[in-house]
Design a protein around this motif. Structure first.
Motif, PDB file in Angstrom:
ATOM      1  N   GLY A 101       0.791  -1.221   0.000  1.00 55.14           N
ATOM      2  CA  GLY A 101       0.000   0.000   0.000  1.00 55.14           C
ATOM      3  C   GLY A 101       0.822   1.269   0.000  1.00 55.14           C
ATOM      4  N   ARG A 102       2.161   1.153  -0.010  1.00 54.95           N
ATOM      5  CA  ARG A 102       3.008   2.345  -0.062  1.00 54.95           C
ATOM      6  C   ARG A 102       2.972   2.939  -1.464  1.00 54.95           C
ATOM      7  N   ASN A 103       3.182   4.261  -1.540  1.00 54.65           N
ATOM      8  CA  ASN A 103       3.082   4.883  -2.852  1.00 54.65           C
ATOM      9  C   ASN A 103       4.268   5.773  -3.165  1.00 54.65           C
ATOM     10  N   GLN A 104       4.394   6.080  -4.435  1.00 60.11           N
ATOM     11  CA  GLN A 104       5.428   6.977  -4.948  1.00 60.11           C
ATOM     12  C   GLN A 104       4.729   7.830  -6.003  1.00 60.11           C
ATOM     13  N   ILE A 105       4.765   9.166  -5.833  1.00 64.56           N
ATOM     14  CA  ILE A 105       3.889  10.030  -6.617  1.00 64.56           C
ATOM     15  C   ILE A 105       4.686  11.154  -7.278  1.00 64.56           C
ATOM     16  N   ALA A 106       4.394  11.403  -8.557  1.00 62.92           N
ATOM     17  CA  ALA A 106       4.888  12.585  -9.259  1.00 62.92           C
ATOM     18  C   ALA A 106       3.680  13.319  -9.827  1.00 62.92           C
ATOM     19  N   VAL A 107       3.682  14.657  -9.720  1.00 62.94           N
ATOM     20  CA  VAL A 107       2.513  15.444 -10.117  1.00 62.94           C
ATOM     21  C   VAL A 107       2.905  16.517 -11.131  1.00 62.94           C
ATOM     22  N   ALA A 108       2.121  16.636 -12.206  1.00 59.60           N
ATOM     23  CA  ALA A 108       2.211  17.762 -13.136  1.00 59.60           C
ATOM     24  C   ALA A 108       1.024  18.673 -12.830  1.00 59.60           C
ATOM     25  N   PRO A 109       1.239  19.858 -12.238  1.00 56.96           N
ATOM     26  CA  PRO A 109       0.122  20.676 -11.749  1.00 56.96           C
ATOM     27  C   PRO A 109      -0.833  21.156 -12.835  1.00 56.96           C
ATOM     28  N   ALA A 230      -4.468   6.102  15.908  1.00 52.24           N
ATOM     29  CA  ALA A 230      -4.971   5.657  14.615  1.00 52.24           C
ATOM     30  C   ALA A 230      -5.757   4.361  14.784  1.00 52.24           C
ATOM     31  N   PHE A 231      -6.612   4.065  13.814  1.00 54.86           N
ATOM     32  CA  PHE A 231      -7.287   2.769  13.747  1.00 54.86           C
ATOM     33  C   PHE A 231      -6.399   1.856  12.910  1.00 54.86           C
ATOM     34  N   HIS A 232      -6.090   0.675  13.421  1.00 57.69           N
ATOM     35  CA  HIS A 232      -5.160  -0.206  12.718  1.00 57.69           C
ATOM     36  C   HIS A 232      -5.905  -1.078  11.712  1.00 57.69           C
ATOM     37  N   VAL A 233      -5.455  -1.003  10.462  1.00 56.90           N
ATOM     38  CA  VAL A 233      -6.056  -1.757   9.361  1.00 56.90           C
ATOM     39  C   VAL A 233      -4.926  -2.333   8.514  1.00 56.90           C
ATOM     40  N   THR A 234      -5.275  -3.244   7.629  1.00 59.46           N
ATOM     41  CA  THR A 234      -4.313  -3.751   6.657  1.00 59.46           C
ATOM     42  C   THR A 234      -4.418  -2.898   5.402  1.00 59.46           C
ATOM     43  N   PRO A 235      -3.404  -2.081   5.095  1.00 60.17           N
ATOM     44  CA  PRO A 235      -3.542  -1.138   3.984  1.00 60.17           C
ATOM     45  C   PRO A 235      -3.488  -1.807   2.620  1.00 60.17           C
ATOM     46  N   VAL A 236      -4.279  -1.273   1.713  1.00 65.65           N
ATOM     47  CA  VAL A 236      -4.255  -1.665   0.301  1.00 65.65           C
ATOM     48  C   VAL A 236      -3.606  -0.561  -0.514  1.00 65.65           C
TER      49      VAL A 236
END
Length: 294
Positions: A101-109, A230-236
């Motif tokens: 569920g970890r992410n890597q993000i690039a944005v073109a505004p 936080a509420f602990h969940v299994t992230p997707v």
């Protein structure tokens, strides 16, 4: 009561990958999904799905991505009368998400750079309104709107994400500043103070909430520090979880919930958002958050 969001709207191009790419490494993933996103739009959708009456002010282009970027806003019933269509490409984000569920993000505004404070008229900034902003639109426009909204009695909330520079005098006029640990550290270094909520509140004079991921969040307010787990969940997919937190927090405050209850509701909604793919598409509705809170 109204939540008015001034911010970004993007089309998110989401890639499911076995590992987040390292520099110079190509990673083959699964199918491409085009989903609505942008911090402003995400937060507006989160607030609307939690039951708030929400209006969104921002910009999109005249391209096909504009339909993607606004789909969740329209589906959530957000008022788009302050949305402008401009001659720039709609903002777009490339998001890689790994199995954890970890992410890597690039944005073109793109069109988000054309957003202007003037899109929000003075009459909308009344004492019964909550104004929520982020930093994916021009900081000068955010600062201008902070001052106008504060002068007219609206509750003013800024999510300092990403941590772009904004004049300290604008920050001092906020009712609430929201930052994650990284954003808080950047701001603390800029102000010459610590990165904790208490230190930032001492430097700015406004209430400060710092989100801590799995460790929850802490609010430094007039009554002293308030920590909510936080509420602990299994992230997707954790994309948009922080936006969900901000949107639901503002929806809860707007309808009069006390700070602790609003923070807990935001934590529950953000946890649910982590269990679903996509940003705006993964925001829970109020009934789902109610169930988790119970």
């Amino acid at each position: 009561m109204t939540v008015l969001v001034f911010g970004s709207a993007n089309a998110d191009l989401v890639f499911a990958v076995p590992d987040l790419p390292a520099p110079g490494v190509t990673v083959l993933g699964g199918d491409l999904r085009a989903l609505p996103g942008g911090k402003g739009a995400n937060q507006a959708v989160a607030a609307a799905r939690d039951g708030a009456r929400v209006s969104f002010a921002g910009c999109v282009g005249r391209d096909a991505f504009a339909t993607v970027a606004t789909a969740a806003l329209r589906g959530a019933g957000v008022d788009l009368s302050r949305l402008a269509v401009v001659d720039l490409p709609t903002g777009c984000a490339s998001i890689c998400v790994d199995p954890a569920g970890r992410n890597q993000i690039a944005v073109a505004p793109g069109a988000n750079l054309a957003a202007r404070a003037a899109q929000v008229e003075d009459a909308a900034l009344h004492p019964g309104a909550t104004l929520l902003m982020q930093m994916e639109v021009p900081p000068a426009e955010v600062a201008t709107l902070v001052h106008r909204a504060k002068d007219r009695g609206a509750r003013v909330v800024l999510n300092l994400a990403p941590p772009a520079e904004i004049p300290a005098e604008a920050l001092r006029r906020l009712d609430l500043l929201v930052a994650n640990e990284h954003e808080a550290a950047v701001l603390g270094a800029r102000l010459g103070c610590g990165a904790g909520a208490d230190a930032l509140r001492g430097a700015l004079g406004c209430d400060v909430a710092v989100t801590l991921g799995e460790a929850g969040a802490v609010l430094a307010g007039a009554a002293g520090p308030l920590r909510v787990p936080a509420f602990h969940v299994t992230p997707v997919d954790t994309t948009g979880a922080g936006d969900c937190w901000c949107g639901v927090l503002c929806a809860a405050l707007d309808r009069g919930l006390p700070a602790e209850a609003a923070l807990r509701r935001a934590a529950a909604a953000a946890a649910l958002a982590c269990t679903r793919p996509g940003a705006a598409a993964g925001m829970p509705v109020a009934a789902e958050t109610d169930v988790l809170l119970r």
